[in-house]
Design a protein around this motif. Structure first.
Motif, short mmCIF file in Angstrom:
data_model
loop_
_atom_site.label_atom_id
_atom_site.label_comp_id
_atom_site.label_asym_id
_atom_site.label_seq_id
_atom_site.Cartn_x
_atom_site.Cartn_y
_atom_site.Cartn_z
N ALA A 1 42.25 39.38 40.82
CA ALA A 1 42.12 39.30 39.47
C ALA A 1 40.64 38.72 38.98
CB ALA A 1 43.21 38.61 38.67
N LEU A 2 40.33 37.76 39.51
CA LEU A 2 38.98 37.22 39.32
C LEU A 2 37.87 38.50 39.49
CD1 LEU A 2 39.19 33.59 40.34
CD2 LEU A 2 38.86 34.54 38.03
N ARG B 1 30.75 28.57 35.54
CA ARG B 1 31.40 29.86 36.09
C ARG B 1 32.84 29.77 36.06
NH1 ARG B 1 31.00 33.89 40.48
NH2 ARG B 1 30.88 32.46 41.78
N ASP C 1 37.71 28.65 46.73
CA ASP C 1 36.38 28.65 47.63
C ASP C 1 35.24 29.47 46.92
OD1 ASP C 1 37.13 26.77 49.56
OD2 ASP C 1 38.54 28.45 50.37
N PHE D 1 33.95 38.33 38.64
CA PHE D 1 33.58 37.05 39.33
C PHE D 1 33.29 37.54 40.64
CE2 PHE D 1 35.84 35.76 35.34
CZ PHE D 1 34.75 34.71 34.68
N ASP D 2 32.14 37.35 41.05
CA ASP D 2 31.65 37.52 42.56
C ASP D 2 31.88 36.28 43.40
OD1 ASP D 2 31.36 40.12 41.89
OD2 ASP D 2 29.17 39.63 41.10
N GLY D 3 31.72 36.35 44.66
CA GLY D 3 31.65 35.34 45.41
C GLY D 3 32.76 34.39 45.68
N VAL D 4 34.01 34.63 45.10
CA VAL D 4 35.15 33.90 45.02
C VAL D 4 35.90 34.29 46.69
CG1 VAL D 4 37.61 33.60 44.28
CG2 VAL D 4 35.62 33.89 42.78
N GLU D 5 35.73 33.40 47.38
CA GLU D 5 36.42 33.75 48.77
C GLU D 5 37.70 33.52 49.23
OE1 GLU D 5 33.20 31.46 51.16
OE2 GLU D 5 31.84 33.24 50.86
N GLY D 6 38.22 32.56 48.37
CA GLY D 6 39.74 32.41 48.75
C GLY D 6 40.12 31.49 47.29
N VAL D 7 41.38 31.88 47.28
CA VAL D 7 42.14 30.80 46.09
C VAL D 7 43.38 30.51 46.54
CG1 VAL D 7 43.12 31.00 43.86
CG2 VAL D 7 40.97 32.44 44.20
N ARG D 8 43.86 29.25 46.39
CA ARG D 8 45.01 28.75 46.99
C ARG D 8 45.77 28.10 45.53
NH1 ARG D 8 47.09 29.96 51.54
NH2 ARG D 8 48.05 28.04 52.29
N GLN D 9 47.04 28.39 45.26
CA GLN D 9 47.63 27.66 44.13
C GLN D 9 48.72 26.87 44.38
OE1 GLN D 9 48.14 30.36 40.80
NE2 GLN D 9 49.78 29.12 39.82
N GLY D 10 48.72 25.86 43.69
CA GLY D 10 49.60 24.64 43.98
C GLY D 10 50.14 24.17 42.75
N LYS D 11 51.08 23.30 42.87
CA LYS D 11 51.56 22.60 41.76
C LYS D 11 51.00 20.89 41.39
CE LYS D 11 55.57 22.80 43.31
NZ LYS D 11 57.25 22.85 43.86
N LEU E 1 41.14 33.74 32.28
CA LEU E 1 42.27 34.06 33.23
C LEU E 1 43.15 32.89 33.51
CD1 LEU E 1 43.69 36.41 34.99
CD2 LEU E 1 42.27 35.40 36.85
N VAL F 1 47.53 23.37 39.85
CA VAL F 1 46.45 23.27 40.45
C VAL F 1 45.76 24.60 41.21
CG1 VAL F 1 47.42 21.99 42.58
CG2 VAL F 1 45.10 21.61 41.85
N ILE F 2 44.71 24.88 41.17
CA ILE F 2 44.16 26.15 41.59
C ILE F 2 42.85 25.76 42.51
CG2 ILE F 2 43.16 28.31 41.41
CD1 ILE F 2 44.93 28.03 38.47
N GLU F 3 42.75 25.78 43.82
CA GLU F 3 41.68 25.72 44.63
C GLU F 3 40.71 26.86 44.69
OE1 GLU F 3 43.53 21.68 47.29
OE2 GLU F 3 42.45 23.53 48.14
N VAL G 1 45.51 35.97 42.07
CA VAL G 1 44.39 35.41 41.38
C VAL G 1 43.07 35.68 41.55
CG1 VAL G 1 43.19 33.20 40.74
CG2 VAL G 1 45.79 33.24 40.46
N LEU H 1 37.78 41.03 37.33
CA LEU H 1 37.05 40.73 36.16
C LEU H 1 35.62 40.37 36.21
CD1 LEU H 1 39.45 37.93 34.48
CD2 LEU H 1 38.78 40.25 33.60
N GLY I 1 52.22 21.09 36.09
CA GLY I 1 51.29 22.13 35.91
C GLY I 1 50.77 22.62 37.16
N ALA J 1 31.39 30.99 47.03
CA ALA J 1 30.25 31.39 48.30
C ALA J 1 29.21 30.20 47.95
CB ALA J 1 29.87 32.66 48.04
#
Lengths: 80, 80
Positions: B24-25, A58, A45, B30-40, A66, A41-43, B21, B28, A39, A47
């Motif tokens: 895209a957020l 949220r 961050d 969605f405010d205040g998303v400062e960073g996204v990391r995707q893993g497995k 999404l 995993v999405i981290e 991601v 759509l 699968g 504010a």
């Protein structure tokens, strides 16, 4: 604040990636591997300045809109 | 016994999936998303009859050999 989202294929949905990993592990000599599911995993961050409850709500909306395909995937949101 | 492996790109390694991601957020609303990391995340069903310590050691070897690219990815093994 950090949100961690786990997205997995639902039980019963074929997982070719997981199957490929299972075969590769067997080919490498790892015995006793009965099943593998892969699968995402999405981290995220976020504010600061939001309550954990509001953040979870949220991020759940982000998943529905999404991050996950809810027809075939289930997700779990963790606020850390 | 079940092992859960988290594989993430190491800090500093560019993560185009995560960036996509994040954009895209924002698109759509969605405010205040400062960073996204995707893993497995990889869930492995192991045959019973092994101690949790031995299972963890074995899954760690699986990660080094197959599941993670340790040049750019870090992993964490959890035995459940």
């Amino acid at each position: 604040m950090k949100a961690i989202v786990h997205v997995m294929l639902k039980d019963g949905v074929l997982d070719p990636q997981g199957e490929a990993v299972r075969h590769a592990l067997a080919a490498l000599g790892f015995d006793g591997v009965e099943g593998v599911r892969q699968g995402k995993v999405i981290e995220i961050d976020l504010a600061d300045g939001e309550s954990p409850e509001a953040a979870e709500e949220r991020v759940t909306r982000m998943c529905d809109k999404l991050l996950a395909n809810t027809v075939i995937e289930s997700y779990r949101v963790e606020i850390a």
